[in-house]
Each structure stands twice: as structure tokens, then as C-alpha cells.
Design a protein around this motif. Structure first.
Motif, PDB file in Angstrom:
ATOM      1  N   GLY A  65      68.089  53.184  57.708  1.00  0.00           N
ATOM      2  CA  GLY A  65      69.284  52.719  58.404  1.00  0.00           C
ATOM      3  C   GLY A  65      70.577  53.215  57.787  1.00  0.00           C
ATOM      4  O   GLY A  65      70.592  53.861  56.729  1.00  0.00           O
ATOM      5  N   VAL A  66      71.674  52.907  58.463  1.00  0.00           N
ATOM      6  CA  VAL A  66      73.023  53.272  58.017  1.00  0.00           C
ATOM      7  C   VAL A  66      73.914  52.038  58.117  1.00  0.00           C
ATOM      8  O   VAL A  66      73.597  51.065  58.811  1.00  0.00           O
ATOM      9  N   THR A  67      75.025  52.064  57.416  1.00  0.00           N
ATOM     10  CA  THR A  67      75.842  50.850  57.275  1.00  0.00           C
ATOM     11  C   THR A  67      76.581  50.447  58.541  1.00  0.00           C
ATOM     12  O   THR A  67      76.987  49.292  58.671  1.00  0.00           O
ATOM     13  N   ASN A  68      76.793  51.367  59.485  1.00  0.00           N
ATOM     14  CA  ASN A  68      77.587  51.006  60.661  1.00  0.00           C
ATOM     15  C   ASN A  68      76.737  50.555  61.845  1.00  0.00           C
ATOM     16  O   ASN A  68      77.231  50.452  62.967  1.00  0.00           O
ATOM     17  N   ILE A  69      75.454  50.308  61.606  1.00  0.00           N
ATOM     18  CA  ILE A  69      74.565  49.789  62.651  1.00  0.00           C
ATOM     19  C   ILE A  69      73.837  48.565  62.110  1.00  0.00           C
ATOM     20  O   ILE A  69      73.260  48.612  61.019  1.00  0.00           O
ATOM     21  N   VAL A  70      73.860  47.462  62.845  1.00  0.00           N
ATOM     22  CA  VAL A  70      73.046  46.310  62.485  1.00  0.00           C
ATOM     23  C   VAL A  70      71.579  46.723  62.617  1.00  0.00           C
ATOM     24  O   VAL A  70      71.146  47.156  63.695  1.00  0.00           O
ATOM     25  N   PRO A  71      70.800  46.621  61.523  1.00  0.00           N
ATOM     26  CA  PRO A  71      69.432  47.137  61.562  1.00  0.00           C
ATOM     27  C   PRO A  71      68.561  46.412  62.588  1.00  0.00           C
ATOM     28  O   PRO A  71      68.486  45.186  62.600  1.00  0.00           O
ATOM     29  N   GLU A  72      67.906  47.197  63.421  1.00  0.00           N
ATOM     30  CA  GLU A  72      67.022  46.641  64.437  1.00  0.00           C
ATOM     31  C   GLU A  72      65.630  46.360  63.887  1.00  0.00           C
ATOM     32  O   GLU A  72      64.945  45.463  64.354  1.00  0.00           O
ATOM     33  N   THR A  73      65.215  47.155  62.896  1.00  0.00           N
ATOM     34  CA  THR A  73      63.887  46.955  62.294  1.00  0.00           C
ATOM     35  C   THR A  73      63.997  46.957  60.775  1.00  0.00           C
ATOM     36  O   THR A  73      64.922  47.554  60.196  1.00  0.00           O
ATOM     37  N   ALA A  74      63.064  46.289  60.148  1.00  0.00           N
ATOM     38  CA  ALA A  74      62.937  46.300  58.692  1.00  0.00           C
ATOM     39  C   ALA A  74      61.458  46.215  58.347  1.00  0.00           C
ATOM     40  O   ALA A  74      60.707  45.460  58.980  1.00  0.00           O
ATOM     41  N   VAL A  75      61.058  46.983  57.359  1.00  0.00           N
ATOM     42  CA  VAL A  75      59.653  47.060  56.966  1.00  0.00           C
ATOM     43  C   VAL A  75      59.523  46.710  55.488  1.00  0.00           C
ATOM     44  O   VAL A  75      60.279  47.212  54.656  1.00  0.00           O
ATOM     45  N   VAL A  76      58.545  45.865  55.167  1.00  0.00           N
ATOM     46  CA  VAL A  76      58.270  45.485  53.786  1.00  0.00           C
ATOM     47  C   VAL A  76      56.770  45.618  53.543  1.00  0.00           C
ATOM     48  O   VAL A  76      55.958  44.994  54.248  1.00  0.00           O
ATOM     49  N   ASP A  77      56.400  46.437  52.564  1.00  0.00           N
ATOM     50  CA  ASP A  77      55.009  46.488  52.117  1.00  0.00           C
ATOM     51  C   ASP A  77      54.811  45.419  51.053  1.00  0.00           C
ATOM     52  O   ASP A  77      55.667  45.236  50.176  1.00  0.00           O
ATOM     53  N   PHE A  78      53.680  44.714  51.104  1.00  0.00           N
ATOM     54  CA  PHE A  78      53.476  43.654  50.122  1.00  0.00           C
ATOM     55  C   PHE A  78      52.006  43.502  49.774  1.00  0.00           C
ATOM     56  O   PHE A  78      51.122  43.961  50.507  1.00  0.00           O
ATOM     57  N   GLU A  79      51.766  42.882  48.631  1.00  0.00           N
ATOM     58  CA  GLU A  79      50.402  42.619  48.173  1.00  0.00           C
ATOM     59  C   GLU A  79      50.383  41.316  47.402  1.00  0.00           C
ATOM     60  O   GLU A  79      51.413  40.821  46.941  1.00  0.00           O
ATOM     61  N   CYS A  80      49.177  40.753  47.234  1.00  0.00           N
ATOM     62  CA  CYS A  80      48.981  39.626  46.324  1.00  0.00           C
ATOM     63  C   CYS A  80      47.638  39.784  45.645  1.00  0.00           C
ATOM     64  O   CYS A  80      46.725  40.436  46.165  1.00  0.00           O
ATOM     65  N   ARG A  81      47.534  39.174  44.444  1.00  0.00           N
ATOM     66  CA  ARG A  81      46.331  39.263  43.625  1.00  0.00           C
ATOM     67  C   ARG A  81      45.983  37.882  43.094  1.00  0.00           C
ATOM     68  O   ARG A  81      46.868  37.069  42.808  1.00  0.00           O
ATOM     69  N   ALA A  82      44.684  37.630  42.905  1.00  0.00           N
ATOM     70  CA  ALA A  82      44.223  36.365  42.340  1.00  0.00           C
ATOM     71  C   ALA A  82      42.853  36.587  41.704  1.00  0.00           C
ATOM     72  O   ALA A  82      42.195  37.606  41.935  1.00  0.00           O
ATOM     73  N   LEU A  83      42.429  35.600  40.912  1.00  0.00           N
ATOM     74  CA  LEU A  83      41.202  35.738  40.135  1.00  0.00           C
ATOM     75  C   LEU A  83      39.945  35.455  40.944  1.00  0.00           C
ATOM     76  O   LEU A  83      38.869  35.951  40.604  1.00  0.00           O
ATOM     77  N   THR A  84      40.066  34.639  41.986  1.00  0.00           N
ATOM     78  CA  THR A  84      38.913  34.303  42.825  1.00  0.00           C
ATOM     79  C   THR A  84      39.303  34.493  44.282  1.00  0.00           C
ATOM     80  O   THR A  84      40.497  34.471  44.631  1.00  0.00           O
ATOM     81  N   MET A  85      38.321  34.615  45.143  1.00  0.00           N
ATOM     82  CA  MET A  85      38.620  34.782  46.554  1.00  0.00           C
ATOM     83  C   MET A  85      39.256  33.537  47.176  1.00  0.00           C
ATOM     84  O   MET A  85      40.195  33.664  47.970  1.00  0.00           O
ATOM     85  N   PRO A  86      38.834  32.310  46.845  1.00  0.00           N
ATOM     86  CA  PRO A  86      39.545  31.147  47.397  1.00  0.00           C
ATOM     87  C   PRO A  86      41.015  31.106  46.975  1.00  0.00           C
ATOM     88  O   PRO A  86      41.900  30.803  47.792  1.00  0.00           O
ATOM     89  N   GLU A  87      41.308  31.398  45.711  1.00  0.00           N
ATOM     90  CA  GLU A  87      42.706  31.438  45.265  1.00  0.00           C
ATOM     91  C   GLU A  87      43.462  32.546  45.989  1.00  0.00           C
ATOM     92  O   GLU A  87      44.632  32.375  46.359  1.00  0.00           O
ATOM     93  N   PHE A  88      42.797  33.673  46.176  1.00  0.00           N
ATOM     94  CA  PHE A  88      43.422  34.788  46.869  1.00  0.00           C
ATOM     95  C   PHE A  88      43.811  34.405  48.294  1.00  0.00           C
ATOM     96  O   PHE A  88      44.923  34.682  48.743  1.00  0.00           O
TER      97      PHE A  88
END
Length: 402
Positions: free
Chosen positions: A227-250
Motif C-alpha cells: 500500500g501507499v500512504t494516500n490510500i486507505v488500505p482495502e486489504t491487509a495480510v498477516v501470516d501467523f503461527e502458534c506452537r505448543a507442547l501437546t496437541m490439546p494445548e495447541f
């Protein structure tokens, strides 16, 4: 006390050592990222083919996967080969050493398969760092009929650890996309719905979530800025992850993190779409029979055990294999190394003399483990029993990988 069978394995490895080193060093010198490991695939497959293995290339619709086979015995053992590198860093996880250790073990065992009533497989598994190549191979039947699976992983911890009791974290990765409404940032900003605002709210909420996370849990968010500063952003993308010791906690942490993203959509009026980036990596299950044999081999090689490493603060798709096939994935330190995995510093250690000395020891130890299990009726029976139990366990597809 001398062991003629171990001595014959050592001699066979010594005969192939130069060729194995050449492949491992070439993999390090020319790093290739996930699903693009074409040179590594060819080098490994060529070496095994020259050594008498029957090789299937481009396996299971993955151009950089392979399976090599020798022997027709009733016990089926699979040595896993990893060779993908990290973007910009190279082999900061030492996959060149992982590849060399498994290749070396395979060459050391090749002449013994008939004597041991063994079918020996070497499976080239692409995309361990991102993409979970092993889960894709599991889904496509490549590990069907395998009774034990093994590999060894270098670390910068410098010690040799008791494999029993060690494990890894589960991890899942996703991409969140917010869609709002664009507008001119000066002329009519009130007509816009700022998708970046939704992403900021999600990041703040995730930051506040950290105080409620258990020890051993992790999360990470990486906005993909456009994006650029003179346009209100129409889309935004965030890559994310999470980790845990067991599958239920995950699963619980995943639901909490998704709620953070949903909060951003509610607060701003954006729509939200969350897509899975790759299959979930499950925690390791170290098989006790294989682990005990590995510990014996390390002691014989003069690498005394320093107690269990416990939970390795990392994740591997070998965890997925270990929950379906009795598995071994020891973490072994490079003498004198430092720093951390996934750094340029460790990439240098992975090309050091001590790194290749560790690779040689791991190759021998892996070969000895296979030989000791195959030749010992009690160990062989235990591994076959555990293999049958894992094969018959009902499995529910994780909500995080659906």
C-alpha cells in the motif's frame, strides 16, 4: 568387546564416506529452499542408484521427493533424508548433515539386508522447514508398510543428549486476510474501511494474549505490508503461527489466536478470511526401543549422554511420521558450536570439520540402530508390535489443518 557386525558396518561406511561427504558438502554449498531442492534430490538419488538401490524419483507428485529401496526382508526400515534450506540463511538447520547421515547409514547397511531379513528404504523428504513434506508423503501412502523410521538432527547445544524423553513442539501456520473498503486518505477517509487497522488490532490482542500463555507455548505474527500512504488500505495480510507442547494445548492456543483476528474484523467492520498455509507439525514421539539402541551406539562412539534435552524449542514434520510409524529423531550437538538453529552462525557450523565428524558418527549410529533392532528378536518384535498399534490407531484430522 569387538562386534563383527558393527565392524562390518563401519567398514562399509568408510568405503562410501568420501562420496557421502561430497554430496553433503554440495548440498551446503548450493542451498535450495522448500520444494525447490532439485540439485539435492538428484545428488542423493544418483548416489543411492550407483550403490545398488532401486530409486523412484519425483515421488508422490512431489518433484523433489524420492524413495530408494534395497532388500526384500520382512522388517521395513526407512531412513529419512532432509535437504531444504532456509531463505537467505542457507543451511542454518544443518540439513546437509541430516542428508549425509542418512545416506551414510544406508550405504553402510546395504550389504546386510539379506542377512538381517530387512527391506531398507531411503526416503527423500522435501520441505521440512516450511510445507511439511513428510505429511504430504504420509497422506500419499509413501510410509505405508514401514515399521520404523529414523534420522538424526544436529544442534548447537554441543552435548549429546539422551533421546528418551525428548520431543518437539506442535506448530501450525496460517494466513489471515482482511478486506475493507478503499478511499482517498485525505479527500474522503471516512468512506473507507481501513484493513490495516484490523491487522493492528489483531497484533495488539495477540500481544496481550501472551500473558495467558503456558510455558512452552509460542506465537508469531508477520504482517505482509503493501500500500501507499494516500490510500486507505482495502486489504491487509498477516501470516501467523502458534506452537505448543501437546496437541490439546495447541488446539486451545490456536482458537485463542484466531479470536484475536476475529476481534480486528469486528472492531473495524472488515471481513476476515483465514487460510491454512501448511499442514500442522505434531510433537515428536521417540520410540523407546529405537532410543535405547541409539543411546548404546552413542556411548560406543564416545559421545557420553548429558541427560534428556526434554522439549526442543523447535518443530519438525518428523513428529507426524513418529505418530504413525515408530520413530527416532535424536538431537545431537556439534562439538564447539554455539548460537542457535536457523542462523547464519549455525550454517557455518554445519559446514565445519566438527559438523562433518558428527555426521559420520550419526551415520554409524543410525546404521547400528537398524542392525541392532533387526538382529535382536526381542527388539524386532517390540518394534513390530508398536508399529501395528500406531497403524491401527484411529486418527481425527486436526481442526488446525482442515
Amino acid at each position: 568387546m569387538p562386534d563383527p557386525r558393527r565392524d562390518s558396518i563401519s567398514a562399509a561406511f568408510a568405503a562410501g564416506r568420501e562420496a557421502v561427504h561430497a554430496v553433503a558438502r554440495a548440498i551446503h554449498a548450493e542451498p535450495e529452499i522448500a520444494f525447490e531442492e532439485h540439485r539435492a534430490h538428484d545428488r542423493c538419488a544418483d548416489l543411492l542408484e550407483r550403490s545398488g538401490f532401486a530409486v523412484e524419483r519425483g515421488l508422490a507428485e512431489l518433484p523433489t521427493a524420492f524413495r530408494a529401496r534395497i532388500g526384500t526382508g520382512s522388517l521395513v526400515a526407512a531412513l529419512c533424508v532432509e535437504y531444504d534450506a532456509l531463505p537467505e540463511i542457507g543451511h542454518g538447520c544443518g540439513h546437509n548433515l541430516i542428508a549425509g547421515a542418512s545416506l551414510g547409514a544406508a550405504l553402510a547397511l546395504a550389504d546386510l539386508v539379506d542377512e538381517l531379513d530387512l527391506t531398507l528404504l531411503v526416503i527423500g523428504t522435501p520441505a521440512e522447514e516450511h510445507g511439511s513434506g513428510k505429511q504430504l508423503l504420509l497422506d500419499r501412502g509413501v510410509f505405508d508398510g514401514v515399521h520404523l523410521s529414523l534420522m538424526a538432527h544436529p544442534t548447537p547445544h554441543t552435548d549429546t543428549y539422551d533421546v528418551l524423553g525428548s520431543t518437539s513442539q506442535a506448530v501450525g501456520r496460517w494466513r489471515a486476510t482482511y478486506t475493507g473498503r478503499g478511499a482517498h486518505a485525505a479527500a474522503n477517509p471516512t468512506d473507507g474501511i481501513n484493513a490495516n487497522d484490523a491487522a493492528v488490532i489483531a497484533q495488539v490482542a495477540a500481544g496481550l494474549l501472551r500473558q495467558r500463555m503456558r510455558d512452552g507455548q509460542r506465537l508469531a505474527l508477520v504482517p505482509q505490508q503493501t500500500g501507499v500512504t494516500n490510500i486507505v488500505p482495502e486489504t491487509a495480510v498477516v501470516d501467523f503461527e502458534c506452537r505448543a507442547l501437546t496437541m490439546p494445548e495447541f488446539e486451545q492456543l490456536r482458537a485463542q489466536l484466531v479470536a484475536c483476528f476475529e476481534a480486528g474484523a469486528v472492531a473495524t467492520g472488515c471481513t476476515l478470511e483465514i487460510a491454512t498455509s501448511e499442514p500442522v507439525y505434531e510433537p515428536l514421539l521417540q520410540d523407546e526401543v529405537l532410543g535405547a539402541a541409539w543411546n548404546e551406539a552413542m556411548a560406543t562412539l564416545g559421545r557420553p549422554l548429558a541427560g534428556s534435552l526434554g522439549v526442543m524449542a523447535a518443530s519438525t514434520d518428523m513428529g507426524n511420521v513418529s505418530r504413525r510409524v515408530p520413530g527416532l529423531h535424536p538431537f545431537v550437538g556439534i562439538t564447539g558450536a554455539g548460537g542457535a538453529l536457523h542462523t547464519r552462525e549455525f550454517a557455518e557450523h554445519a559446514a565445519s570439520d566438527e559438523g562433518y565428524r558428527l555426521m559420520d558418527d550419526c551415520a554409524l549410529a543410525l546404521a547400528w540402530v537398524v542392525r541392532d533392532v533387526a538382529a535382536d528378536p526381542a527388539r524386532r518384535a517390540l518394534v513390530l508390535e508398536q508399529s501395528a498399534q500406531l497403524a491401527n490407531e484411529p486418527r481425527e484430522r486436526s481442526a488446525a489443518s482442515a
